[in-house]
Design a protein around this motif. Structure first.
Motif, PDB file in Angstrom:
ATOM      1  N   TRP A   6       0.183  -0.690   0.352  1.00  0.00           N
ATOM      2  CA  TRP A   6       1.319  -0.725  -0.566  1.00  0.00           C
ATOM      3  C   TRP A   6       2.172   0.529  -0.470  1.00  0.00           C
ATOM      4  O   TRP A   6       3.397   0.465  -0.384  1.00  0.00           O
ATOM      5  CB  TRP A   6       0.821  -0.913  -2.000  1.00  0.00           C
ATOM      6  CG  TRP A   6       1.968  -1.087  -2.945  1.00  0.00           C
ATOM      7  CD1 TRP A   6       2.615  -2.247  -3.224  1.00  0.00           C
ATOM      8  CD2 TRP A   6       2.623  -0.076  -3.697  1.00  0.00           C
ATOM      9  NE1 TRP A   6       3.643  -2.023  -4.107  1.00  0.00           N
ATOM     10  CE2 TRP A   6       3.660  -0.692  -4.417  1.00  0.00           C
ATOM     11  CE3 TRP A   6       2.444   1.292  -3.838  1.00  0.00           C
ATOM     12  CZ2 TRP A   6       4.508   0.008  -5.268  1.00  0.00           C
ATOM     13  CZ3 TRP A   6       3.289   1.999  -4.680  1.00  0.00           C
ATOM     14  CH2 TRP A   6       4.305   1.356  -5.386  1.00  0.00           C
ATOM     15  N   ILE A  45       2.593 -17.138   3.996  1.00  0.00           N
ATOM     16  CA  ILE A  45       2.323 -15.913   3.238  1.00  0.00           C
ATOM     17  C   ILE A  45       3.602 -15.126   3.024  1.00  0.00           C
ATOM     18  O   ILE A  45       3.817 -14.543   1.983  1.00  0.00           O
ATOM     19  CB  ILE A  45       1.268 -15.035   3.962  1.00  0.00           C
ATOM     20  CG1 ILE A  45      -0.079 -15.732   3.966  1.00  0.00           C
ATOM     21  CG2 ILE A  45       1.164 -13.659   3.322  1.00  0.00           C
ATOM     22  CD1 ILE A  45      -1.120 -15.048   4.830  1.00  0.00           C
ATOM     23  N   ARG A  62       9.855  -2.958   2.424  1.00  0.00           N
ATOM     24  CA  ARG A  62      10.011  -4.217   1.689  1.00  0.00           C
ATOM     25  C   ARG A  62      11.338  -4.228   0.931  1.00  0.00           C
ATOM     26  O   ARG A  62      12.037  -5.225   0.902  1.00  0.00           O
ATOM     27  CB  ARG A  62       8.836  -4.447   0.747  1.00  0.00           C
ATOM     28  CG  ARG A  62       7.571  -4.866   1.484  1.00  0.00           C
ATOM     29  CD  ARG A  62       6.408  -5.191   0.575  1.00  0.00           C
ATOM     30  NE  ARG A  62       5.893  -3.956  -0.015  1.00  0.00           N
ATOM     31  CZ  ARG A  62       5.759  -3.762  -1.324  1.00  0.00           C
ATOM     32  NH1 ARG A  62       6.070  -4.697  -2.178  1.00  0.00           N
ATOM     33  NH2 ARG A  62       5.264  -2.627  -1.782  1.00  0.00           N
ATOM     34  N   GLU A 107       2.591  -5.433   3.777  1.00  0.00           N
ATOM     35  CA  GLU A 107       1.758  -4.693   2.828  1.00  0.00           C
ATOM     36  C   GLU A 107       0.295  -4.714   3.252  1.00  0.00           C
ATOM     37  O   GLU A 107      -0.408  -3.706   3.171  1.00  0.00           O
ATOM     38  CB  GLU A 107       1.907  -5.269   1.419  1.00  0.00           C
ATOM     39  CG  GLU A 107       1.139  -4.466   0.382  1.00  0.00           C
ATOM     40  CD  GLU A 107       1.428  -4.941  -1.035  1.00  0.00           C
ATOM     41  OE1 GLU A 107       0.509  -4.819  -1.867  1.00  0.00           O
ATOM     42  OE2 GLU A 107       2.542  -5.411  -1.304  1.00  0.00           O
ATOM     43  N   ARG A 108      -0.174  -5.861   3.739  1.00  0.00           N
ATOM     44  CA  ARG A 108      -1.569  -5.955   4.190  1.00  0.00           C
ATOM     45  C   ARG A 108      -1.818  -5.048   5.401  1.00  0.00           C
ATOM     46  O   ARG A 108      -2.868  -4.435   5.524  1.00  0.00           O
ATOM     47  CB  ARG A 108      -1.897  -7.403   4.537  1.00  0.00           C
ATOM     48  CG  ARG A 108      -3.365  -7.616   4.866  1.00  0.00           C
ATOM     49  CD  ARG A 108      -3.663  -9.047   5.134  1.00  0.00           C
ATOM     50  NE  ARG A 108      -3.059  -9.400   6.420  1.00  0.00           N
ATOM     51  CZ  ARG A 108      -3.169 -10.576   6.988  1.00  0.00           C
ATOM     52  NH1 ARG A 108      -3.827 -11.529   6.385  1.00  0.00           N
ATOM     53  NH2 ARG A 108      -2.620 -10.825   8.135  1.00  0.00           N
ATOM     54  N   PRO A 150       4.363  -9.574   2.096  1.00  0.00           N
ATOM     55  CA  PRO A 150       2.916  -9.418   1.882  1.00  0.00           C
ATOM     56  C   PRO A 150       2.149  -9.101   3.166  1.00  0.00           C
ATOM     57  O   PRO A 150       1.145  -8.384   3.132  1.00  0.00           O
ATOM     58  CB  PRO A 150       2.487 -10.768   1.313  1.00  0.00           C
ATOM     59  CG  PRO A 150       3.714 -11.377   0.751  1.00  0.00           C
ATOM     60  CD  PRO A 150       4.836 -10.883   1.612  1.00  0.00           C
ATOM     61  N   SER A 184       4.396   0.507   2.560  1.00  0.00           N
ATOM     62  CA  SER A 184       5.231  -0.666   2.801  1.00  0.00           C
ATOM     63  C   SER A 184       6.325  -0.855   1.761  1.00  0.00           C
ATOM     64  O   SER A 184       7.238  -1.642   1.969  1.00  0.00           O
ATOM     65  CB  SER A 184       4.366  -1.922   2.852  1.00  0.00           C
ATOM     66  OG  SER A 184       3.745  -2.146   1.603  1.00  0.00           O
TER      67      SER A 184
END
Length: 186
Positions: A60, A48, A67, A55-56, A52, A63
């Motif tokens: 969003w 993954i 990121r 973010e999970r 991501p 994160s």
């Protein structure tokens, strides 16, 4: 099968009061009560990718900054396949750095969690990280360290001070100003 000893029952009671035994790790306790350290199972697909997974875990809006920060630096080793490990948080003391906790615990644990382990742990068990209030939980595995010109050797860390989850890169050698911990393998 023998009955549990009074010492095991006392230990179970203590672990339960400290919220180290949960529905998720109760089976692990039953399988080996004499060597149980409040471990939590995590299982995830390593393909993954870290961004991501963050973010999970954080959403969003929480994160995006981390990121971008991670993307500025060389990404650690890319992994594939399903990873299934047991982890727990090794508490740190105020004034200890991630490096201090590493030195103190490296001979007592089989290994240290990586950045993806931390993201999955925070996603699956935010209430465990929240117990540290404003403290940070760090992933210090050697393959999850970044070199940041402005802060030196950095590791991913997470906090869940309330309803929101935050990730950031922190200096591995800088003393922590709050009680937190590092994520270790069991």
């Amino acid at each position: 099968m023998s009955l549990p000893t009074s010492e095991q029952m006392d230990q179970f009671s203590l672990l339960q009061k400290e919220e180290r035994i949960t529905a998720e790790n109760f089976q692990a306790y039953l399988q080996n009560p004499n060597n149980f350290h409040g471990a939590f199972p995590i299982v995830y697909n390593q393909a993954i990718g870290l961004a991501p997974m963050i973010e999970r875990a954080a959403g969003w809006e929480h994160s995006e900054l981390i990121r971008r920060k991670i993307a500025e630096y060389e990404t650690p080793v890319q992994r594939t396949g399903v990873r299934s490990v047991m982890v727990r948080v090794e508490p740190s003391l105020v004034g200890e750095s991630g490096k201090d906790v590493f030195e103190r615990t490296k001979l007592k644990v089989p290994g240290f969690a990586n950045a993806q382990d931390l993201a999955e742990f925070v996603h699956a068990y935010p209430y465990v990280v929240r117990k540290f209030l404003s403290g940070w939980t760090l992933a210090i595995n050697e393959d999850s360290q970044w070199w940041c010109a402005d802060i030196g050797i950095s590791v991913l860390c997470a906090t869940v001070p309330g309803a929101s989850t935050r990730f950031e890169l922190r200096n591995f050698q800088k003393p922590l100003d709050t009680i937190g911990g590092i994520l270790v393998l069991c």
